[in-house]
Design a protein around this motif. Structure first.
Motif, PDB file in Angstrom:
ATOM      1  N   ALA A 176      88.477  62.321  64.456  1.00 42.43           N
ATOM      2  CA  ALA A 176      88.534  61.806  63.083  1.00 42.43           C
ATOM      3  C   ALA A 176      87.490  62.432  62.167  1.00 42.43           C
ATOM      4  O   ALA A 176      87.825  63.021  61.130  1.00 42.43           O
ATOM      5  CB  ALA A 176      88.389  60.286  63.099  1.00 42.43           C
ATOM      6  N   LEU A 177      86.219  62.326  62.511  1.00 41.47           N
ATOM      7  CA  LEU A 177      85.173  62.817  61.612  1.00 41.47           C
ATOM      8  C   LEU A 177      85.208  64.332  61.474  1.00 41.47           C
ATOM      9  O   LEU A 177      84.869  64.873  60.407  1.00 41.47           O
ATOM     10  CB  LEU A 177      83.808  62.341  62.094  1.00 41.47           C
ATOM     11  CG  LEU A 177      83.573  60.831  61.959  1.00 41.47           C
ATOM     12  CD1 LEU A 177      82.296  60.409  62.669  1.00 41.47           C
ATOM     13  CD2 LEU A 177      83.514  60.416  60.479  1.00 41.47           C
ATOM     14  N   PHE A 180      87.996  64.850  58.951  1.00 46.98           N
ATOM     15  CA  PHE A 180      87.606  64.434  57.597  1.00 46.98           C
ATOM     16  C   PHE A 180      86.663  65.461  56.970  1.00 46.98           C
ATOM     17  O   PHE A 180      86.778  65.784  55.786  1.00 46.98           O
ATOM     18  CB  PHE A 180      86.933  63.064  57.633  1.00 46.98           C
ATOM     19  CG  PHE A 180      87.784  61.960  58.210  1.00 46.98           C
ATOM     20  CD1 PHE A 180      89.162  62.125  58.382  1.00 46.98           C
ATOM     21  CD2 PHE A 180      87.218  60.752  58.593  1.00 46.98           C
ATOM     22  CE1 PHE A 180      89.944  61.113  58.915  1.00 46.98           C
ATOM     23  CE2 PHE A 180      87.999  59.736  59.129  1.00 46.98           C
ATOM     24  CZ  PHE A 180      89.365  59.929  59.298  1.00 46.98           C
ATOM     25  N   THR A 196      93.654  59.810  56.201  1.00 45.35           N
ATOM     26  CA  THR A 196      93.054  59.271  57.419  1.00 45.35           C
ATOM     27  C   THR A 196      94.072  58.421  58.171  1.00 45.35           C
ATOM     28  O   THR A 196      95.124  58.054  57.637  1.00 45.35           O
ATOM     29  CB  THR A 196      91.840  58.382  57.105  1.00 45.35           C
ATOM     30  OG1 THR A 196      92.295  57.109  56.609  1.00 45.35           O
ATOM     31  CG2 THR A 196      90.923  59.021  56.073  1.00 45.35           C
ATOM     32  N   LEU A 199      90.979  53.240  59.899  1.00 38.93           N
ATOM     33  CA  LEU A 199      89.516  53.365  59.907  1.00 38.93           C
ATOM     34  C   LEU A 199      88.828  52.067  60.329  1.00 38.93           C
ATOM     35  O   LEU A 199      87.602  52.046  60.475  1.00 38.93           O
ATOM     36  CB  LEU A 199      89.016  53.767  58.515  1.00 38.93           C
ATOM     37  CG  LEU A 199      89.498  55.118  57.984  1.00 38.93           C
ATOM     38  CD1 LEU A 199      88.927  55.366  56.592  1.00 38.93           C
ATOM     39  CD2 LEU A 199      89.116  56.246  58.924  1.00 38.93           C
ATOM     40  N   LEU A 239      84.104  53.072  61.902  1.00 40.05           N
ATOM     41  CA  LEU A 239      84.509  54.389  61.435  1.00 40.05           C
ATOM     42  C   LEU A 239      84.618  54.430  59.912  1.00 40.05           C
ATOM     43  O   LEU A 239      84.296  55.442  59.281  1.00 40.05           O
ATOM     44  CB  LEU A 239      85.846  54.791  62.079  1.00 40.05           C
ATOM     45  CG  LEU A 239      86.404  56.164  61.692  1.00 40.05           C
ATOM     46  CD1 LEU A 239      85.412  57.274  61.999  1.00 40.05           C
ATOM     47  CD2 LEU A 239      87.733  56.403  62.419  1.00 40.05           C
ATOM     48  N   THR A 243      82.843  57.092  57.410  1.00 40.83           N
ATOM     49  CA  THR A 243      83.667  57.895  56.505  1.00 40.83           C
ATOM     50  C   THR A 243      83.157  57.786  55.074  1.00 40.83           C
ATOM     51  O   THR A 243      83.061  58.792  54.352  1.00 40.83           O
ATOM     52  CB  THR A 243      85.139  57.451  56.592  1.00 40.83           C
ATOM     53  OG1 THR A 243      85.580  57.536  57.952  1.00 40.83           O
ATOM     54  CG2 THR A 243      86.014  58.327  55.714  1.00 40.83           C
ATOM     55  N   HIS A 244      82.826  56.581  54.644  1.00 41.82           N
ATOM     56  CA  HIS A 244      82.258  56.413  53.299  1.00 41.82           C
ATOM     57  C   HIS A 244      80.945  57.172  53.166  1.00 41.82           C
ATOM     58  O   HIS A 244      80.662  57.774  52.120  1.00 41.82           O
ATOM     59  CB  HIS A 244      82.038  54.922  53.008  1.00 41.82           C
ATOM     60  CG  HIS A 244      83.285  54.196  52.597  1.00 41.82           C
ATOM     61  ND1 HIS A 244      84.128  54.648  51.605  1.00 41.82           N
ATOM     62  CD2 HIS A 244      83.827  53.018  53.037  1.00 41.82           C
ATOM     63  CE1 HIS A 244      85.138  53.803  51.456  1.00 41.82           C
ATOM     64  NE2 HIS A 244      84.980  52.812  52.319  1.00 41.82           N
ATOM     65  N   LEU A 246      80.086  59.878  54.793  1.00 41.25           N
ATOM     66  CA  LEU A 246      80.423  61.303  54.747  1.00 41.25           C
ATOM     67  C   LEU A 246      80.854  61.697  53.340  1.00 41.25           C
ATOM     68  O   LEU A 246      80.452  62.754  52.822  1.00 41.25           O
ATOM     69  CB  LEU A 246      81.541  61.602  55.747  1.00 41.25           C
ATOM     70  CG  LEU A 246      81.952  63.067  55.913  1.00 41.25           C
ATOM     71  CD1 LEU A 246      80.830  63.881  56.539  1.00 41.25           C
ATOM     72  CD2 LEU A 246      83.217  63.171  56.774  1.00 41.25           C
ATOM     73  N   LEU A 256      90.602  57.758  49.496  1.00 37.87           N
ATOM     74  CA  LEU A 256      91.139  57.585  50.833  1.00 37.87           C
ATOM     75  C   LEU A 256      92.622  57.233  50.789  1.00 37.87           C
ATOM     76  O   LEU A 256      93.050  56.428  49.967  1.00 37.87           O
ATOM     77  CB  LEU A 256      90.383  56.483  51.576  1.00 37.87           C
ATOM     78  CG  LEU A 256      88.909  56.756  51.895  1.00 37.87           C
ATOM     79  CD1 LEU A 256      88.288  55.529  52.570  1.00 37.87           C
ATOM     80  CD2 LEU A 256      88.776  57.970  52.786  1.00 37.87           C
TER      81      LEU A 256
END
Length: 308
Positions: A176-177, A180, A196, A199, A239, A243-244, A246, A256
């Protein structure tokens, strides 16, 4: 000390060979093809890991004191291909190690996927939890572990390191990361939509560089004849929050958008390991600076795009 590392060109393998080199060990990587840029380790070619004679010849020439078996795949075109990569190769490697006059100690990279679903009330999961994997990948890694314990009865000293969720620069885009970061790196200053999967999951994320240090320490210092050790932090991170973070680090406006077709290897909502055994061995899994790790992941993705 000579250390043979399978999967040396992979995500975790590169981090491990960095650690070995920094400590002055003679690291020998294993590749299926001749490499013009061996990089972090001297390379030996093993064209067919399924060929027992070729595996034995490799070990006979290399004469390692330690084998760190990190090679493997999370998915394959068929179950046979998956088991060839995750079970047969390891079995051949261990059988070959048994034939050596001075038998090396073996570290096998296991996986948290071996446990399968764990009830929330039993998290963080310990090594003595009854494994019931619910994915082909998890089943293949558990088969590797079961075979290892059978081989240990024949006199091979080994440790199975059950890795949870290492992250860092160079991580696969299938994770995932990693995906992204690649998507964001391709955006200009105006930003774009980040696609995505789900999450709202909690995982035991760890800086791959810390995981690599722990793997090396386990290979060197584990005193048990055969054991399983969780390589984890004991701390669950959502996650969505990573993600936020990142996106915040990227400095570009990102929206998103969930795509339900994007699914990981597991539907488990929360999965966290218990590092008590690791800590009882004097090893500290803490210290992952997630902001720094995410920044490094994104920078690596941007550098890769600029280089193409």
């Amino acid at each position: 000390m000579r250390v043979l590392v399978t999967g040396a060109s992979g995500f975790v393998g590169r981090a491990v060979t960095d650690v070995l080199n920094s400590r002055g060990f003679d690291a020998i990587g294993v590749s299926r093809i001749e490499r013009s840029d061996p990089g972090r380790a001297a390379m030996r070619v093993l064209s067919d890991p399924g060929n027992v004679a070729e595996v034995r010849e490799l070990l006979s020439h290399a004469q390692p004191q330690i084998i760190m078996h990190l090679a493997g795949v999370t998915s394959a075109s068929s179950n046979r291909a998956l088991y060839d990569a995750n079970v047969v190769f390891a079995a051949n490697l261990m059988d070959a190690a048994l034939t050596m006059t001075h038998r090396p100690r073996v570290l096998l990279a296991g996986s948290a996927a071996e446990y399968g679903p764990v009830p929330t009330e039993l998290l963080p999961v310990r090594e003595d939890f009854a494994c019931r994997p619910n994915t082909p990948y998890g089943a293949s890694k558990l088969a590797q572990t079961n075979h290892a314990f059978m081989v240990a009865e024949r006199g091979l000293s080994l440790v199975v390191a059950r890795l949870f969720n290492p992250i860092g620069p160079g991580m696969p885009k299938s994770l995932a990361l990693g995906s992204f970061a690649q998507q964001i790196a391709q955006m200009d200053a105006r930003g774009a939509v980040l696609t995505t999967g789900d999450l709202d999951v909690v995982r035991d994320f760890m800086d791959v560089r810390i995981a690599a240090e722990l793997l090396v320490e386990l290979a060197l210092n584990s005193t048990s004849h055969a054991e399983v050790v969780n390589v984890c932090t004991g701390h669950g991170r959502r996650l969505l929050e990573l993600t936020h973070k990142l996106i915040e680090i990227s400095g570009v406006p990102v929206r998103l958008q969930r795509d339900d077709a994007r699914r990981g290897n597991s539907d488990v909502r929360a999965f966290v390991g218990d590092p008590s055994k690791l800590k009882s061995m004097g090893l500290n899994p803490d210290g992952s600076d997630m902001d720094a790790v995410l920044k490094a992941i994104l920078q690596d993705a941007r550098d890769e795009i600029r280089a193409t």
